[in-house]
Design a protein around this motif. Structure first.
Motif, PDB file in Angstrom:
ATOM      1  N   LYS A 162       0.824  -1.210   0.000  1.00 33.32           N
ATOM      2  CA  LYS A 162       0.000   0.000   0.000  1.00 33.32           C
ATOM      3  C   LYS A 162       0.860   1.262   0.000  1.00 33.32           C
ATOM      4  CE  LYS A 162      -4.553  -1.246   1.456  1.00 33.32           C
ATOM      5  NZ  LYS A 162      -5.738  -0.809   2.189  1.00 33.32           N
ATOM      6  N   LEU A 163       1.985   1.178   0.678  1.00 30.07           N
ATOM      7  CA  LEU A 163       2.891   2.334   0.679  1.00 30.07           C
ATOM      8  C   LEU A 163       3.366   2.636  -0.745  1.00 30.07           C
ATOM      9  CD1 LEU A 163       4.928   1.406   3.879  1.00 30.07           C
ATOM     10  CD2 LEU A 163       3.474   3.420   3.627  1.00 30.07           C
ATOM     11  N   ILE A 164       3.664   1.606  -1.486  1.00 29.39           N
ATOM     12  CA  ILE A 164       4.098   1.785  -2.876  1.00 29.39           C
ATOM     13  C   ILE A 164       2.924   2.238  -3.748  1.00 29.39           C
ATOM     14  CG2 ILE A 164       4.927   0.543  -4.927  1.00 29.39           C
ATOM     15  CD1 ILE A 164       7.126   1.240  -2.951  1.00 29.39           C
ATOM     16  N   GLU A 165       1.745   1.714  -3.458  1.00 25.84           N
ATOM     17  CA  GLU A 165       0.565   2.131  -4.236  1.00 25.84           C
ATOM     18  C   GLU A 165       0.339   3.641  -4.099  1.00 25.84           C
ATOM     19  OE1 GLU A 165      -2.993   0.012  -3.214  1.00 25.84           O
ATOM     20  OE2 GLU A 165      -4.281   1.317  -4.421  1.00 25.84           O
ATOM     21  N   LEU A 166       0.507   4.149  -2.896  1.00 22.64           N
ATOM     22  CA  LEU A 166       0.363   5.595  -2.693  1.00 22.64           C
ATOM     23  C   LEU A 166       1.386   6.360  -3.527  1.00 22.64           C
ATOM     24  CD1 LEU A 166      -0.171   5.762   1.191  1.00 22.64           C
ATOM     25  CD2 LEU A 166      -1.833   6.432  -0.559  1.00 22.64           C
ATOM     26  N   TYR A 167       2.598   5.858  -3.526  1.00 26.09           N
ATOM     27  CA  TYR A 167       3.667   6.516  -4.299  1.00 26.09           C
ATOM     28  C   TYR A 167       3.337   6.512  -5.792  1.00 26.09           C
ATOM     29  CZ  TYR A 167       8.279   7.457  -6.254  1.00 26.09           C
ATOM     30  OH  TYR A 167       9.325   7.991  -6.972  1.00 26.09           O
ATOM     31  N   LYS A 168       2.898   5.375  -6.291  1.00 24.26           N
ATOM     32  CA  LYS A 168       2.574   5.272  -7.715  1.00 24.26           C
ATOM     33  C   LYS A 168       1.424   6.207  -8.094  1.00 24.26           C
ATOM     34  CE  LYS A 168       2.438   1.235  -9.714  1.00 24.26           C
ATOM     35  NZ  LYS A 168       2.166  -0.207  -9.972  1.00 24.26           N
ATOM     36  N   THR A 169       0.439   6.284  -7.233  1.00 24.81           N
ATOM     37  CA  THR A 169      -0.696   7.173  -7.523  1.00 24.81           C
ATOM     38  C   THR A 169      -0.243   8.624  -7.581  1.00 24.81           C
ATOM     39  OG1 THR A 169      -2.224   5.650  -6.428  1.00 24.81           O
ATOM     40  CG2 THR A 169      -2.969   7.921  -6.722  1.00 24.81           C
ATOM     41  N   MET A 170       0.558   9.039  -6.602  1.00 23.75           N
ATOM     42  CA  MET A 170       1.031  10.426  -6.599  1.00 23.75           C
ATOM     43  C   MET A 170       1.892  10.718  -7.817  1.00 23.75           C
ATOM     44  SD  MET A 170       1.923  10.618  -2.516  1.00 23.75           S
ATOM     45  CE  MET A 170       2.646  12.241  -2.531  1.00 23.75           C
ATOM     46  N   GLN A 171       2.769   9.812  -8.157  1.00 20.85           N
ATOM     47  CA  GLN A 171       3.637  10.018  -9.315  1.00 20.85           C
ATOM     48  C   GLN A 171       2.836  10.024 -10.615  1.00 20.85           C
ATOM     49  OE1 GLN A 171       6.536  11.059  -9.715  1.00 20.85           O
ATOM     50  NE2 GLN A 171       7.948  10.366  -8.143  1.00 20.85           N
ATOM     51  N   THR A 172       1.809   9.189 -10.686  1.00 21.98           N
ATOM     52  CA  THR A 172       0.973   9.170 -11.892  1.00 21.98           C
ATOM     53  C   THR A 172       0.256  10.506 -12.069  1.00 21.98           C
ATOM     54  OG1 THR A 172       0.630   6.785 -11.672  1.00 21.98           O
ATOM     55  CG2 THR A 172      -0.930   7.977 -13.056  1.00 21.98           C
ATOM     56  N   ILE A 173      -0.308  11.006 -10.973  1.00 19.82           N
ATOM     57  CA  ILE A 173      -0.990  12.314 -11.041  1.00 19.82           C
ATOM     58  C   ILE A 173      -0.007  13.391 -11.501  1.00 19.82           C
ATOM     59  CG2 ILE A 173      -2.122  14.113  -9.679  1.00 19.82           C
ATOM     60  CD1 ILE A 173      -3.099  11.804  -7.808  1.00 19.82           C
ATOM     61  N   ARG A 174       1.177  13.406 -10.902  1.00 20.32           N
ATOM     62  CA  ARG A 174       2.182  14.423 -11.251  1.00 20.32           C
ATOM     63  C   ARG A 174       2.588  14.297 -12.728  1.00 20.32           C
ATOM     64  NH1 ARG A 174       6.266  17.158  -8.190  1.00 20.32           N
ATOM     65  NH2 ARG A 174       4.669  17.272  -6.580  1.00 20.32           N
ATOM     66  N   SER A 175       2.834  13.075 -13.168  1.00 20.66           N
ATOM     67  CA  SER A 175       3.293  12.865 -14.551  1.00 20.66           C
ATOM     68  C   SER A 175       2.228  13.256 -15.562  1.00 20.66           C
ATOM     69  CB  SER A 175       3.689  11.394 -14.755  1.00 20.66           C
ATOM     70  OG  SER A 175       4.794  11.059 -13.959  1.00 20.66           O
ATOM     71  N   VAL A 176       0.990  12.884 -15.279  1.00 26.10           N
ATOM     72  CA  VAL A 176      -0.104  13.225 -16.194  1.00 26.10           C
ATOM     73  C   VAL A 176      -0.250  14.746 -16.283  1.00 26.10           C
ATOM     74  CG1 VAL A 176      -2.613  13.179 -16.481  1.00 26.10           C
ATOM     75  CG2 VAL A 176      -1.388  11.073 -15.919  1.00 26.10           C
ATOM     76  N   GLU A 177      -0.215  15.414 -15.149  1.00 24.09           N
ATOM     77  CA  GLU A 177      -0.415  16.874 -15.184  1.00 24.09           C
ATOM     78  C   GLU A 177       0.806  17.593 -15.780  1.00 24.09           C
ATOM     79  OE1 GLU A 177      -2.170  18.365 -11.427  1.00 24.09           O
ATOM     80  OE2 GLU A 177      -3.967  18.323 -12.689  1.00 24.09           O
ATOM     81  N   ARG A 178       1.979  17.075 -15.570  1.00 27.61           N
ATOM     82  CA  ARG A 178       3.160  17.666 -16.222  1.00 27.61           C
ATOM     83  C   ARG A 178       3.057  17.537 -17.744  1.00 27.61           C
ATOM     84  NH1 ARG A 178       5.458  21.546 -13.298  1.00 27.61           N
ATOM     85  NH2 ARG A 178       6.687  20.846 -11.532  1.00 27.61           N
ATOM     86  N   LYS A 179       2.536  16.402 -18.204  1.00 29.23           N
ATOM     87  CA  LYS A 179       2.375  16.211 -19.650  1.00 29.23           C
ATOM     88  C   LYS A 179       1.278  17.137 -20.200  1.00 29.23           C
ATOM     89  CE  LYS A 179       3.216  14.078 -23.564  1.00 29.23           C
ATOM     90  NZ  LYS A 179       4.485  14.338 -24.296  1.00 29.23           N
ATOM     91  N   ILE A 180       0.214  17.308 -19.429  1.00 32.98           N
ATOM     92  CA  ILE A 180      -0.827  18.260 -19.838  1.00 32.98           C
ATOM     93  C   ILE A 180      -0.221  19.657 -19.949  1.00 32.98           C
ATOM     94  CG2 ILE A 180      -2.958  19.410 -19.100  1.00 32.98           C
ATOM     95  CD1 ILE A 180      -3.729  16.750 -17.704  1.00 32.98           C
TER      96      ILE A 180
END
Length: 321
Positions: free
Chosen positions: A5-23
């Motif tokens: 779950k700790l890694i899942e939180l990290y992946k979710t945060m990084q996914t949000i950041r990466s998607v918005e950086r690409k936007i």
């Protein structure tokens, strides 16, 4: 908490950041015909709350809802296609960035109207109570929404009826360019909720573990039928109110304030925490980023190559009695 779950939180945060950086990167090409509002810097809130929600639980957001949509499991391909106003978008290209939906994930809409998500989420919580199911509703809103009448009306009603709803205030201090101290007599929104008899807490919204902890208790309280909870998550958006612009240097925000919050980056702090506990290493980090990069690339390619609505389809989804 388990390492998974700790890694899942990290992946979710990084996914949000990466998607918005690409936007942010692609928006300048003017192919996304929609206003956008980025939440870069606030990723820990959506990740820490949504990890506790089941698929059938409800979620409502605001004009700044990319993070919640992603964290609740919304289809990122459909979200990006919506930003490009394509037929394959999550609202068939009719809504744009501010009107994201994924009913199959319990996301029944985000709304551009400040404070508009509050009565909608209170309504689904009432439905859950009447239907006697254990669905929980999470309503995300900004500190500016606490200035609206819907905030007070919704909280009062939810408290009166003991509705299973979690009000999540993403307090980034600014309503467009007006600082909280210029709009509200106090700086503790959670205390307003306490006045309605709602258990309410102000927490560090950049600390995903703290958000996780309080959200877990809030969800459990709601499922037990003990009524609403409010979480005031203090954070900061790095970008201006709208679009990809920075509003530094034009007098809206002081440089020292901005620099302080950049130093409190939620993802940087959390990555260092995971590495200090040997939960995340360089190889795993590289693997996660590779997976996210592929997901983001695929989503943008899908969106760009999707068909646009045609003129003869203009009145599709328009109803009148």
């Amino acid at each position: 908490m388990e390492n998974e779950k700790l890694i899942e939180l990290y992946k979710t945060m990084q996914t949000i950041r990466s998607v918005e950086r690409k936007i942010e990167e692609e928006y300048k090409n003017d192919e996304m015909k929609t206003p956008i509002h980025l939440s870069i810097g606030q990723e820990a809130i959506a990740a820490g709350v949504c990890i506790h929600l089941r698929n059938e639980d409800y979620l409502f957001g605001t004009h700044r809802s990319h993070a919640q949509y992603i964290a609740k499991g919304g289809d990122i391909r459909k979200m990006i296609a919506e930003l490009y106003l394509r037929k394959t978008g999550c609202t068939s290209g009719r809504g744009g960035s501010m009107h994201l939906m994924a009913p199959d994930r319990g996301i029944f809409g985000s709304t551009a109207i400040v404070g508009g998500s509050l009565p909608l989420g209170t309504g689904t919580a009432l439905a859950s109570k009447i239907q006697k199911n254990d669905r929980v509703t999470a309503v995300f809103f900004g500190d500016g929404a606490a200035d609206e009448g819907t905030f007070h009306e919704s909280l009062n009603f939810a408290s009166l009826k003991k509705l299973p709803v979690i009000y999540v205030c993403e307090n980034n201090f600014y309503a467009i360019n007006s600082h909280q101290k210029e709009r509200q007599s106090g700086d503790n929104i959670y205390k307003i909720a306490q006045g309605y008899g709602i258990p309410s807490y102000q927490i560090d919204g950049n600390d995903v573990l703290k958000v996780y902890e309080y959200a877990e208790k809030a969800v459990e309280q709601c499922r037990r039928g003990e009524g609403p909870v409010l979480l005031e998550c203090v954070s900061y958006r790095w970008k201006g109110h709208i679009g990809t612009v920075d509003d530094l240097g034009v007098g809206f925000r002081p440089q020292e304030e901005y620099d302080y919050w950049i130093s409190k980056c939620p993802i940087k702090w959390y990555k260092e925490y995971l590495k200090s506990r040997n939960i995340l290493n360089d190889a795993l980090e590289k693997s996660i980023h590779k997976e996210i990069d592929k997901l983001v690339k695929d989503a943008f390619e899908f969106a760009i190559n999707s068909p646009k609505p045609q003129p003869e389809e203009l009145l599709d989804f328009v109803y009148a009695d």
